[in-house]
Scaffold this motif. Structure first.
Motif, PDB file in Angstrom:
ATOM      1  N   VAL A  60       0.853  -1.188   0.000  1.00  9.42           N
ATOM      2  CA  VAL A  60       0.000   0.000   0.000  1.00  9.42           C
ATOM      3  C   VAL A  60       0.891   1.241   0.000  1.00  9.42           C
ATOM      4  N   ALA A  61       0.750   2.062  -1.018  1.00  6.68           N
ATOM      5  CA  ALA A  61       1.503   3.311  -1.083  1.00  6.68           C
ATOM      6  C   ALA A  61       0.626   4.383  -1.716  1.00  6.68           C
ATOM      7  N   GLY A  62       0.880   5.626  -1.330  1.00  9.19           N
ATOM      8  CA  GLY A  62       0.109   6.741  -1.836  1.00  9.19           C
ATOM      9  C   GLY A  62      -0.947   7.232  -0.862  1.00  9.19           C
ATOM     10  N   THR A  63      -1.075   6.592   0.295  1.00  8.63           N
ATOM     11  CA  THR A  63      -2.109   6.983   1.251  1.00  8.63           C
ATOM     12  C   THR A  63      -1.982   8.446   1.647  1.00  8.63           C
ATOM     13  N   GLY A  64      -0.779   8.885   1.918  1.00 11.76           N
ATOM     14  CA  GLY A  64      -0.576  10.287   2.284  1.00 11.76           C
ATOM     15  C   GLY A  64      -0.986  11.219   1.167  1.00 11.76           C
ATOM     16  N   ARG A  65      -0.725  10.840  -0.069  1.00 14.60           N
ATOM     17  CA  ARG A  65      -1.124  11.669  -1.208  1.00 14.60           C
ATOM     18  C   ARG A  65      -2.641  11.647  -1.388  1.00 14.60           C
ATOM     19  N   VAL A  66      -3.271  10.517  -1.079  1.00 11.00           N
ATOM     20  CA  VAL A  66      -4.729  10.454  -1.131  1.00 11.00           C
ATOM     21  C   VAL A  66      -5.337  11.442  -0.132  1.00 11.00           C
ATOM     22  N   LEU A  67      -4.792  11.498   1.064  1.00 12.44           N
ATOM     23  CA  LEU A  67      -5.318  12.414   2.067  1.00 12.44           C
ATOM     24  C   LEU A  67      -5.200  13.865   1.599  1.00 12.44           C
ATOM     25  N   ASP A  68      -4.085  14.209   0.990  1.00 10.99           N
ATOM     26  CA  ASP A  68      -3.924  15.557   0.451  1.00 10.99           C
ATOM     27  C   ASP A  68      -4.923  15.822  -0.667  1.00 10.99           C
ATOM     28  N   ALA A  69      -5.124  14.817  -1.528  1.00  6.63           N
ATOM     29  CA  ALA A  69      -6.040  14.985  -2.653  1.00  6.63           C
ATOM     30  C   ALA A  69      -7.470  15.182  -2.175  1.00  6.63           C
ATOM     31  N   VAL A  70      -7.874  14.438  -1.162  1.00  9.21           N
ATOM     32  CA  VAL A  70      -9.226  14.592  -0.608  1.00  9.21           C
ATOM     33  C   VAL A  70      -9.384  15.984   0.002  1.00  9.21           C
ATOM     34  N   GLU A  71      -8.391  16.411   0.726  1.00 11.33           N
ATOM     35  CA  GLU A  71      -8.460  17.734   1.360  1.00 11.33           C
ATOM     36  C   GLU A  71      -8.516  18.852   0.325  1.00 11.33           C
ATOM     37  N   ASN A  72      -7.863  18.665  -0.795  1.00 12.13           N
ATOM     38  CA  ASN A  72      -7.796  19.702  -1.829  1.00 12.13           C
ATOM     39  C   ASN A  72      -8.854  19.525  -2.917  1.00 12.13           C
ATOM     40  N   PHE A  73      -9.815  18.643  -2.691  1.00 10.46           N
ATOM     41  CA  PHE A  73     -10.876  18.412  -3.672  1.00 10.46           C
ATOM     42  C   PHE A  73     -11.937  19.497  -3.490  1.00 10.46           C
ATOM     43  N   ARG A  74     -11.749  20.612  -4.191  1.00 10.23           N
ATOM     44  CA  ARG A  74     -12.606  21.788  -4.055  1.00 10.23           C
ATOM     45  C   ARG A  74     -12.976  22.304  -5.437  1.00 10.23           C
ATOM     46  N   PHE A  75     -14.103  22.958  -5.524  1.00 11.81           N
ATOM     47  CA  PHE A  75     -14.579  23.506  -6.783  1.00 11.81           C
ATOM     48  C   PHE A  75     -14.536  25.026  -6.717  1.00 11.81           C
ATOM     49  N   ASP A  76     -13.391  25.590  -7.144  1.00  8.26           N
ATOM     50  CA  ASP A  76     -13.257  27.039  -7.137  1.00  8.26           C
ATOM     51  C   ASP A  76     -13.899  27.630  -8.376  1.00  8.26           C
ATOM     52  N   ALA A  77     -13.814  28.939  -8.523  1.00 12.99           N
ATOM     53  CA  ALA A  77     -14.511  29.624  -9.608  1.00 12.99           C
ATOM     54  C   ALA A  77     -14.057  29.125 -10.981  1.00 12.99           C
ATOM     55  N   GLY A  78     -12.766  28.900 -11.142  1.00 12.54           N
ATOM     56  CA  GLY A  78     -12.255  28.452 -12.433  1.00 12.54           C
ATOM     57  C   GLY A  78     -12.760  27.069 -12.808  1.00 12.54           C
ATOM     58  N   VAL A  79     -12.783  26.159 -11.836  1.00  7.41           N
ATOM     59  CA  VAL A  79     -13.267  24.806 -12.094  1.00  7.41           C
ATOM     60  C   VAL A  79     -14.755  24.834 -12.421  1.00  7.41           C
ATOM     61  N   LEU A  80     -15.523  25.597 -11.655  1.00  8.69           N
ATOM     62  CA  LEU A  80     -16.957  25.690 -11.912  1.00  8.69           C
ATOM     63  C   LEU A  80     -17.241  26.310 -13.283  1.00  8.69           C
ATOM     64  N   ARG A  81     -16.445  27.298 -13.646  1.00 11.45           N
ATOM     65  CA  ARG A  81     -16.624  27.927 -14.954  1.00 11.45           C
ATOM     66  C   ARG A  81     -16.369  26.899 -16.074  1.00 11.45           C
ATOM     67  N   PHE A  82     -15.330  26.094 -15.916  1.00 14.45           N
ATOM     68  CA  PHE A  82     -15.044  25.047 -16.911  1.00 14.45           C
ATOM     69  C   PHE A  82     -16.219  24.088 -17.039  1.00 14.45           C
ATOM     70  N   LEU A  83     -16.757  23.633 -15.914  1.00 16.85           N
ATOM     71  CA  LEU A  83     -17.872  22.693 -15.944  1.00 16.85           C
ATOM     72  C   LEU A  83     -19.109  23.307 -16.586  1.00 16.85           C
ATOM     73  N   ARG A  84     -19.302  24.608 -16.332  1.00 17.28           N
ATOM     74  CA  ARG A  84     -20.465  25.290 -16.904  1.00 17.28           C
ATOM     75  C   ARG A  84     -20.294  25.489 -18.413  1.00 17.28           C
ATOM     76  N   GLU A  85     -19.135  25.964 -18.827  1.00 18.63           N
ATOM     77  CA  GLU A  85     -18.906  26.255 -20.243  1.00 18.63           C
ATOM     78  C   GLU A  85     -18.943  24.999 -21.098  1.00 18.63           C
ATOM     79  N   ARG A  86     -18.513  23.877 -20.533  1.00 20.88           N
ATOM     80  CA  ARG A  86     -18.539  22.615 -21.286  1.00 20.88           C
ATOM     81  C   ARG A  86     -19.883  21.892 -21.170  1.00 20.88           C
ATOM     82  N   HIS A  87     -20.795  22.447 -20.399  1.00 17.91           N
ATOM     83  CA  HIS A  87     -22.114  21.843 -20.187  1.00 17.91           C
ATOM     84  C   HIS A  87     -21.987  20.422 -19.636  1.00 17.91           C
ATOM     85  N   ILE A  88     -21.050  20.261 -18.725  1.00 14.73           N
ATOM     86  CA  ILE A  88     -20.820  18.941 -18.140  1.00 14.73           C
ATOM     87  C   ILE A  88     -21.888  18.616 -17.109  1.00 14.73           C
ATOM     88  N   VAL A  89     -22.318  19.615 -16.348  1.00 10.82           N
ATOM     89  CA  VAL A  89     -23.410  19.437 -15.378  1.00 10.82           C
ATOM     90  C   VAL A  89     -24.356  20.627 -15.468  1.00 10.82           C
TER      91      VAL A  89
END
Length: 444
Positions: A60-89
């Motif tokens: 098992v490796a990468g657990t520490g990186r998984v924890l960082d990835a979960v903590e940084n899983f956020r939808f800021d303005a740029g990400v939301l704009r991308f999702l909106r412009e591409r009509h993904i959701v």
């Protein structure tokens, strides 16, 4: 907490891990929100149905990186704009994502632990909506890092205590190289040539010179002189650009018996290493070490066990998992509630399909049963209460509680854990010949 993307092995200008995913996660989210099922309490598990062919254990490796990835899983303005412009959701889903933060619980095998087919390596609990979004990023990290760590572990076992240098950065993607260095360190390597890995994870770094440095100068003597004058007598000189025997004589003549090491990067390494050792000893450089490189893997390292080699440098085979660049881990829903009521009981669910892709439903525990010599005898996986005899040998630990990281640890802790876990396996685990998992998985 302020997001630290450097700890993920990412460029510092990447603000979020939320797009390290597949679009179908958002398709499911939108449909579940509309159907009213998105908030049902759910349990997902990461496991693999089989080890890579011929491998006897996984790491098992990468657990520490998984924890960082979960903590940084956020939808800021740029990400939301991308999702909106591409009509993904749609807009209601975008509104939901704007406030996303994982608030559930995660349990898992601690980093560095070994695993086997069916081991519930990671358990993610929360609403369906918040858990399903994490599938791809979790699998991408664990599948990559665990593959590298498993290869590193086999190489470490083959090296028998001799030094191991990770030097595969030029053989893979620049960000994968950083993650590979980290995983290799967990699996037993001692140092890396990759400075980004050294900077981000405090892994010891090493490096001397390539053939280009020798060819730059008018003579090999001139190149060795320049390197010793700059880096001192303890440096490592590359001696196979032209004639090895002549290079060794020149190296000792310039640096004296205090010469730190010589590196051999080509030829019959077993034969050349013996000749170089004899020559160094005759020249009085009895403490000068020999480092070998040149497309090594665990089999080549094992074949050099009788050679007077002090350290190995490994690149391509390590960062590609030595033939197995992934672990085939999957992320499956194993339990869910019938309604969004927080008090609704969980019910086991499982995929039933052809082709061997079966899953076992229900939230699971895992423990390792030992024999009378305190050696691992079986991986025991079950539902419900843990048998009293196995309570103290449970493998899953709490990593995230209510969305908060509770199990960050130094990388050296994972490295030391792996050394101990590997030592607790039957001796046949160290064999490089192809075989079945070294202990069976039993379902209680």
């Amino acid at each position: 907490m302020v997001m630290n993307t450097a700890d993920l092995g990412l460029p510092v200008d990447v603000p979020s891990t939320a797009l390290f995913t597949d679009q179908y996660e958002f398709t499911m989210l939108q449909a579940a929100l509309k159907a009213g099922t998105a908030e049902r309490r759910s349990v997902f598990e990461v496991f693999t149905r089989r080890l890579p062919e011929g491998r006897r254990y996984g790491v098992v490796a990468g657990t520490g990186r998984v924890l960082d990835a979960v903590e940084n899983f956020r939808f800021d303005a740029g990400v939301l704009r991308f999702l909106r412009e591409r009509h993904i959701v749609d807009e209601p889903t975008l509104e939901w994502l704007a406030g996303y933060r994982f608030r559930g619980d995660i349990w898992g095998y601690p980093e560095g632990e070994v695993y086997f087919p069916g081991s519930p390596i990671l358990r993610v609990e929360g609403s369906f909506a918040e858990c399903v979004l994490l599938e791809t990023v979790i699998l991408s990290i664990l599948n990559h890092d665990s593959a590298i760590a498993a290869a590193a572990s086999r190489m470490s076992a083959a090296a028998g205590g001799r030094g191991l240098i990770e030097m595969g950065a030029r053989r893979t993607h620049e960000l994968s190289a950083v993650a590979a260095s980290r995983a290799a360190y967990v699996g037993g390597f001692d140092s890396t040539s990759d400075l980004a890995a050294g900077f981000r994870y405090a892994i010891p770094t090493v490096g001397t010179s390539a053939h280009a440095f020798t060819l730059l100068h008018d003579s090999e003597r001139g190149a060795f002189r320049a390197q010793v004058d700059s880096l001192g007598r303890g440096t490592t000189l590359l001696v196979d650009t032209f004639d090895v025997a002549e290079a060794v004589r020149t190296a000792v003549d310039i640096a004296g018996p205090e010469l730190g090491a010589v590196r051999i990067d080509s030829g019959d390494l077993l034969l050349v290493a013996h000749r170089v050792r004899k020559q160094l000893d005759e020249l009085g450089a009895v403490n000068t070490r020999i480092v070998v490189t040149s497309d090594l893997d665990e089999y080549a390292i094992a074949s050099l066990a009788a050679a007077p080699v002090d350290a190995y440098g490994v690149g391509t085979q390590l960062v590609t998992g030595s033939g197995h660049p992934t672990c085939a881990m999957v992320y499956k829903l194993v339990a869910r509630a019938r309604s969004a009521d927080p008090k609704a009981p969980l019910e086991p669910v499982a995929k039933k399909s052809l082709g061997g892709k079966l899953s076992i439903g229900g939230r699971k525990w895992a423990a390792r049963r030992l024999d009378e010599h305190a050696v691992a005898a079986a991986e025991v996986v079950g539902l419900g209460d843990v048998p009293p005899a196995l309570v103290d040998r449970q493998l899953l630990v709490e990593l995230v509680k209510g969305g908060d990281i509770v199990a960050r640890e130094p990388l050296d802790a994972a490295r030391e854990r792996h050394i101990a876990a590997r030592a607790g396996l039957p001796m046949s685990a160290m064999q490089l010949s192809r075989g079945e998992p070294v202990i069976p998985t039993e379902y209680a």
